[in-house]
Each structure stands twice: as structure tokens, then as C-alpha cells.
Design a protein around this motif. Structure first.
Motif, short mmCIF file in Angstrom:
data_model
loop_
_atom_site.label_atom_id
_atom_site.label_comp_id
_atom_site.label_asym_id
_atom_site.label_seq_id
_atom_site.Cartn_x
_atom_site.Cartn_y
_atom_site.Cartn_z
N LEU A 82 -6.79 11.61 -5.89
CA LEU A 82 -5.40 11.84 -5.53
C LEU A 82 -4.51 10.71 -6.03
CD1 LEU A 82 -3.37 13.61 -3.98
CD2 LEU A 82 -3.97 12.33 -1.91
N TRP A 83 -4.98 9.47 -5.91
CA TRP A 83 -4.21 8.31 -6.39
C TRP A 83 -3.95 8.44 -7.89
CZ3 TRP A 83 -4.54 4.53 -10.04
CH2 TRP A 83 -3.70 3.41 -9.89
N ARG A 131 -6.92 10.85 3.97
CA ARG A 131 -5.69 10.07 4.20
C ARG A 131 -6.01 8.63 4.59
NH1 ARG A 131 -3.84 15.15 6.91
NH2 ARG A 131 -1.87 15.81 5.94
N GLN A 132 -7.00 8.46 5.47
CA GLN A 132 -7.32 7.12 5.95
C GLN A 132 -7.60 6.18 4.80
OE1 GLN A 132 -10.77 6.96 8.56
NE2 GLN A 132 -9.82 5.33 9.76
N ARG A 133 -8.22 6.68 3.75
CA ARG A 133 -8.54 5.84 2.60
C ARG A 133 -7.42 5.84 1.56
NH1 ARG A 133 -12.39 7.65 5.40
NH2 ARG A 133 -14.38 6.55 5.64
N PHE A 134 -6.76 6.97 1.40
CA PHE A 134 -5.69 7.06 0.41
C PHE A 134 -4.55 6.10 0.73
CE2 PHE A 134 -1.63 9.17 -0.79
CZ PHE A 134 -1.77 9.11 -2.17
N TYR A 135 -4.15 6.04 1.99
CA TYR A 135 -3.00 5.21 2.34
C TYR A 135 -3.32 3.72 2.31
CZ TYR A 135 -0.31 9.35 3.50
OH TYR A 135 0.38 10.54 3.42
N THR A 195 0.82 -1.20 0.00
CA THR A 195 0.00 0.00 0.00
C THR A 195 0.86 1.26 0.00
OG1 THR A 195 -0.12 0.02 2.41
CG2 THR A 195 -1.87 -1.17 1.22
N LEU A 196 0.23 2.37 -0.32
CA LEU A 196 0.94 3.65 -0.33
C LEU A 196 1.48 4.01 1.05
CD1 LEU A 196 -1.39 5.67 -2.70
CD2 LEU A 196 1.05 5.30 -3.06
N ALA A 197 0.79 3.58 2.09
CA ALA A 197 1.23 3.90 3.45
C ALA A 197 2.64 3.38 3.72
CB ALA A 197 0.26 3.32 4.47
#
Length: 385
Positions: A296-297, A70-74, A23-25
């Protein structure tokens, strides 16, 4: 410049869990205890929670839009290639709204100097004025793009919230360093006719929501010319992004929105990007947060697919010269051999020393081939004059 002075770290709830390795995180360096090394990053995320420019005021306490995104993006999967991504945390608003604009100006200006692209998430759309001010020190005319349900061109003054007049403020700013503007996604029933007339007289380009939805590929050259871009999620229909107020049942769909973000990320000269207007208190199921995170992704993925197009007139491009019966007597077009992208050479009439190569469409080439000057050429001629 010590940017850490302007930011609050991310809450532990966003960073406590060990991220999945794909994941991005797992690839983002986030501000928790130590401030990230933004000078060596490609992209820097900035969370905004400044709403003094909004007629609706601040969201309810405890609803921080950027953190919800952020919570969903990462949780999203990292795309192809390496990623150098930092999260600077959440900007501390200034004592006044004008102070916040100036903070954004300084922060974005510092990032631009290091070729780090700032990604601004949250807050009201007028914050793009701070984004805009960062380019004043570059001492040249710039182009930008705005995606919104209406051009925010109200006359500023008592009773007019800044989010309704920020575009006018950008365009009348002194010194004026705007070369061109592209406004995408406006809805005719929300836009006073005189506003569109004014933009037309200024030789700026607009695309209505219907035009974007009919063929969103036509928006790509407008975005490709931009050096910064701001998006108000109110441009999206509420069913796809129920995270703004007041609700609007019409607008861009999430497919069009993500495609526009891909175009923006893929534009090698675009150096800052803002997604504004998301209100977490209007989004009980997190659907809008997921939409903004996906937008954003797509920007990030587009960024890592950038392939700088340089050397017009070399083997990298096909060159097409169209002979015309009047003045000008010819137009020169370039097509990339790697991608389906077109450019047009625009010289100022009477002074061929003033020249620009600007993005255009295949349709512009076809119109010229039939003896008609493309509208884009006519607009650019006026701007060069």
C-alpha cells in the motif's frame, strides 16, 4: 451522498497514541468521531471485513485484517511531497453479499466523481465485482488489471464460492463495458489450460508468475493501461505473506509485489485499487500485514510521483514511425522524454477514425523495426474491431 452511513469508525486502539510527526499517521485524517472530508482528498482508505464470498469463511473473531494492516501502514514514513489522505473506516457489510457489492458500487462511484482514489483493503477477492460495477455509469469501455495466482473463471452456481468465479462475472456482465484485461501472476499448475485459451480468444493479455519474476518491467505497460486494479495476496508466496488460506509455497515475491503496486500508483489513469484476501488469523507474527502495508505504501508513493503524459506528437515525446511492407504500412510509436515509457498508435484496419494510443514496450518497437507486427498490436486490433 452521506458516506458516513456506510462505515464504522476506527477502534481507539488504532488512533489513541500520538503519531510520530514523520509517519503517515500524522498526515492521514482518520474516521474516529468525525467523518473525514473525502471530497477534498486524493486517496481514501476503505477497510473491508466481508467474507461471505470465500470458501474458507470468515476469519476467527477478533481478527480484522484491515485494522492489522493499518497498524503497520500508519507507522511507515511519509514519502516525498504533500499528502491528502483520508481513512473512511470499515465498511458495514450489507444484509447479503450482493448488498455489499452494491454498497461498494455506490461508494466507489461517489469517490470517482470527486477524483478521490479509493484504496480497498481486506475481504475476499470477489469484492472487486463491486469495485468494477462503479465504472458502469461512465458509459465507456474500460481496461483493468488483476493480480492473482489463478484466473478466477469457475462456472458460477451452487457450491462455487464467488471468489472462484468473480472474474468470469466481470467479463460476462451486461451491459459489457470491458475493453481489455491484463491478468498477472498466474501459476500454470493452478490454472486449467482452457481458462488461458479462453482469455487468449478474448484477446486479453496474461503474464505468468515466472514471466513477471523474470522481468517485471514487462508488466508495467499492462498496468499502465488499467483504470482499476485488484490484487489477491494469494498471488504471493506464503513465505512472504503468510496471511491467506490455503497456503501456497510459490508465487510472487514481496519485491515483485511492491513493484507492481508502484506501477499501479504511478499510472495516472488508474482510479481505484484493491488489495484483497488478507486473513489476520493466518498471520500470527504480522508478517503478511507488514507486506500488505508496504504494498500500500508503494502505491501511495507511486501516486504522488504521477506525472501525466499528454500531448502525443508534441515536443514532450519522441516520435518514431516504422515503415512496414504490408497492411498496415506503418506503425507510429511515442517515447516520453521524461521517462522510459513507450506508447503505440493503433488504428483499426479500414477505418483510421478508430484509433487508440496504448502503452507498449521498447521490445514492441524493436519487433516492428524488424518487420514483425507486435502481438500487442494484433490483440488491440481485434479489440477495436
Amino acid at each position: 451522498m452521506n458516506l458516513a452511513l456506510f462505515f464504522d469508525p476506527l477502534p481507539e486502539t488504532l488512533t489513541a497514541a500520538t503519531p510520530a510527526p514523520t509517519t503517515l499517521a500524522a498526515y492521514a485524517t482518520r474516521f474516529t468521531e468525525n467523518f473525514p472530508d473525502w471530497r477534498n482528498a486524493d486517496l481514501a482508505l476503505i477497510g473491508l471485513d466481508e467474507w461471505r464470498g470465500s470458501a474458507a469463511g470468515s476469519p476467527q473473531a477478533g481478527h480484522h485484517g484491515a485494522n492489522e494492516v493499518r497498524q503497520r501502514f500508519y507507522q511507515l514514513q511519509k514519502g516525498t511531497g504533500s499528502v491528502r489522505f483520508v481513512d473512511l473506516g470499515n465498511l458495514r457489510p450489507g444484509l447479503t453479499l450482493e448488498d455489499t457489492y452494491q454498497r461498494l458500487r455506490e461508494i466507489i462511484g461517489a469517490l470517482l466523481e470527486e477524483n478521490t482514489v479509493p484504496l480497498l483493503i481486506g475481504g475476499s477477492h470477489d469484492l472487486d465485482y463491486g469495485q468494477f460495477l462503479a465504472y458502469e455509469s461512465q458509459d465507456r469501455a474500460i481496461s483493468f488489471a488483476v493480480v492473482d495466482a489463478r484466473p478466477d473463471m469457475a462456472e458460477p452456481g451452487p457450491g462455487t464460492p464467488p471468489e472462484d468465479s468473480h472474474l468470469r462475472r466481470l467479463l460476462v456482465h451486461e451491459p459489457n463495458f470491458v475493453f481489455s484485461l491484463a491478468h498477472l501472476g498466474h501459476q500454470q499448475y493452478l490454472t486449467p489450460p482452457e481458462v488461458l485459451v479462453a482469455l487468449e480468444k478474448l484477446h486479453f493479455e496474461t503474464m505468468s508468475v515466472g514471466e513477471v519474476r523474470a522481468d517485471r518491467r514487462l508488466a508495467e505497460p499492462l498496468i499502465r493501461q488499467a483504470e482499476f486494479m485488484s490484487v489477491d495476496i494469494a498471488a504471493l508466496r506464503w513465505q512472504d505473506a503468510p496471511g491467506y488460506y490455503p497456503a501456497n509455497p510459490f508465487g510472487l515475491g514481496n519485491e515483485e509485489a511492491t513493484q507492481l503496486c508502484w506501477y499501479a500508483g504511478h499510472n495516472e489513469q488508474l482510479s481505484s485499487f484493491g488489495l484483497y484476501g488478507y486473513r489476520a488469523d493466518q498471520d500470527p507474527h504480522g508478517l503478511a500485514a507488514a507486506t500488505v502495508a508496504t504494498m500500500l505504501w508503494y502505491f501511495v508513493e507511486g501516486f504522488y510521483h504521477r506525472r501525466p503524459e499528454t500531448g502525443f506528437g508534441t515536443f514532450r515525446f519522441l516520435t518514431y514511425t516504422v515503415v512496414l511492407p504490408g497492411n498496415p504500412d506503418k506503425l507510429v510509436f511515442y517515447k516520453s522524454r521524461r521517462a522510459d515509457k513507450w506508447w503505440m498508435e493503433v488504428e483499426r484496419l479500414g477505418d483510421n477514425a478508430v484509433k487508440r494510443v496504448v502503452p507498449c514496450t521498447y521490445e514492441d518497437y524493436l519487433n516492428a523495426s524488424q518487420g514483425d507486427l507486435p502481438q500487442r498490436w494484433i490483440r488491440l486490433q481485434a479489440l477495436l474491431g
